[in-house]
Design an enzyme around this catalytic site. Sequence first.
Site, PDB file in Angstrom:
ATOM      1  CG  MET A   1      -1.909  -1.219   1.314  1.00  0.00           C
ATOM      2  SD  MET A   1      -3.490  -1.072   1.991  1.00  0.00           S
ATOM      3  CE  MET A   1      -2.551  -0.982   3.731  1.00  0.00           C
TER       4      MET A   1
ATOM      5  CG  HIS B   1       6.949  -2.137   1.995  1.00  0.00           C
ATOM      6  ND1 HIS B   1       6.813  -1.055   2.731  1.00  0.00           N
ATOM      7  CD2 HIS B   1       5.767  -2.666   2.215  1.00  0.00           C
ATOM      8  CE1 HIS B   1       5.835  -0.667   3.085  1.00  0.00           C
ATOM      9  NE2 HIS B   1       4.837  -1.800   2.864  1.00  0.00           N
TER      10      HIS B   1
ATOM     11  CE  LYS C   1       4.046  -4.534  11.467  1.00  0.00           C
ATOM     12  NZ  LYS C   1       3.045  -3.778  10.689  1.00  0.00           N
ATOM     13  CG  ASP C   2       0.379  -7.281   7.539  1.00  0.00           C
ATOM     14  OD1 ASP C   2      -0.288  -6.741   8.368  1.00  0.00           O
ATOM     15  OD2 ASP C   2       1.586  -6.723   7.003  1.00  0.00           O
TER      16      ASP C   2
ATOM     17  CB  SER D   1       3.148   2.247   5.964  1.00  0.00           C
ATOM     18  OG  SER D   1       3.682   1.470   4.869  1.00  0.00           O
ATOM     19  NE  ARG D   2      -2.261   1.623  10.065  1.00  0.00           N
ATOM     20  CZ  ARG D   2      -2.791   0.799   9.330  1.00  0.00           C
ATOM     21  NH1 ARG D   2      -2.082  -0.150   9.118  1.00  0.00           N
ATOM     22  NH2 ARG D   2      -4.187   0.716   8.555  1.00  0.00           N
TER      23      ARG D   2
HETATM   24  P1  AMP Z   1       1.605  -2.918   3.386  1.00  0.00           P
HETATM   25  O1  AMP Z   1       2.031  -1.975   2.693  1.00  0.00           O
HETATM   26  O2  AMP Z   1       1.437  -2.516   4.861  1.00  0.00           O
HETATM   27  O3  AMP Z   1       0.406  -3.408   3.113  1.00  0.00           O
HETATM   28  O4  AMP Z   1       2.529  -4.106   3.218  1.00  0.00           O
HETATM   29  C1  AMP Z   1       2.841  -4.633   2.272  1.00  0.00           C
HETATM   30  C2  AMP Z   1       3.542  -6.083   2.518  1.00  0.00           C
HETATM   31  O5  AMP Z   1       4.739  -5.779   3.127  1.00  0.00           O
HETATM   32  C3  AMP Z   1       2.718  -6.930   3.304  1.00  0.00           C
HETATM   33  O6  AMP Z   1       3.000  -8.366   2.849  1.00  0.00           O
HETATM   34  C4  AMP Z   1       3.515  -6.768   4.648  1.00  0.00           C
HETATM   35  O7  AMP Z   1       3.276  -7.983   5.442  1.00  0.00           O
HETATM   36  C5  AMP Z   1       4.935  -6.577   4.318  1.00  0.00           C
HETATM   37  N1  AMP Z   1       5.483  -5.839   5.368  1.00  0.00           N
HETATM   38  C6  AMP Z   1       5.111  -4.784   6.163  1.00  0.00           C
HETATM   39  N2  AMP Z   1       6.110  -4.281   6.892  1.00  0.00           N
HETATM   40  C7  AMP Z   1       6.971  -5.521   7.178  1.00  0.00           C
HETATM   41  C8  AMP Z   1       8.138  -5.513   7.813  1.00  0.00           C
HETATM   42  N3  AMP Z   1       8.496  -4.830   8.857  1.00  0.00           N
HETATM   43  N4  AMP Z   1       8.775  -6.552   7.460  1.00  0.00           N
HETATM   44  C9  AMP Z   1       8.575  -7.357   6.286  1.00  0.00           C
HETATM   45  N5  AMP Z   1       7.477  -7.410   5.877  1.00  0.00           N
HETATM   46  C10 AMP Z   1       6.703  -6.163   6.055  1.00  0.00           C
END
Ligand code: AMP
Length: 281
Positions: free
Chosen positions: A30, A37, A149-150, A186-187
């Site tokens: 996102m 990422h 993480k998720d 990101s938060r």
């Molecule tokens: P998001 O942009 O938050 O939807 O995350 C995109 C992808 O990056 C998802 O598969 C998340 O699980 C992964 N992600 C986010 N933060 C981390 C982190 N600290 N370490 C590894 N992967 C991450």
Amino acid sequence: MKIFQNPEELSLYLKKLRSENKSLGLVPTMGALHEGHLSLIKASRKENDATIATIFVNPLQFNNSQDLSNYPRTFETDREKLEEAGCDILFNPDPKLIYPDDPLLKIHFGKLEEVMEGAFRPGHFNGVAIIVAKLFHYTHPDAAYFGLKDLQQFRIISQMVKDLSFPIRLIGCPIFREADGLAMSSRNTRLDEQSRKTAPQIYQSLLFAKEALLKDGIEQTKEKVKNFYDQFPELKLEYFEIADMETLEPVTNVMDHKTIALCVAAWLGGVRLIDNIIFDQ
Ligand code: AMP
């Protein structure tokens, strides 16, 4: 790096790539990209001829409209980071092209979504599943990379891949952390200075819980974790769960489970953060 906004133009381009027998890795995001990422991009580049990142703040997975409008958007720096990381293709579609109408389909993952994120964010995983399925259809990747993480999201997407027979290898990548242990997110950019100082306590609470669990058992650990959070009034614990890694159901007897995940969600200065640690018995 090739950049596409239009799913049809992207699909045409990828068709050509496939006709050259090139393997493709997909990294859905996102945006507001950080090292976590980029570690997924790196993993994909290692295993595929080409890597596609997607940046799309998916309105369907937000159950809170304020969270959606506050979500950080940093497209130009994201583009530069992806370019630097050697990403080959970037897809950042216009929401109107992805959702010309609201989807009528509802996807429910049964017990897998009755706990943790699913319990506190109604409809969240329906939104996640729909956007990920759409991205799979637009891109037909050989492999897709998600962060652990998720954790619940990873488990749910694995289930979708299995139940709907997507011919895609799913790769779960380890959590990338700041030097002080805070899981990158990101938060995190929305935390003020004081909150940023407190934020690593979330990871500390998980390390503390793991130690307590092995010594004191489940009920006492839960109590101790609550007390741990009471030391930091600005940190509001939403849930702490001791879950089976496969079923995500709460563990009642540690010895009965092969892999255990300790999962937490907490609010800090108006920002909702999640983290987890996984360990084998
Ligand atoms: P998001 O942009 O938050 O939807 O995350 C995109 C992808 O990056 C998802 O598969 C998340 O699980 C992964 N992600 C986010 N933060 C981390 C982190 N600290 N370490 C590894 N992967 C991450």
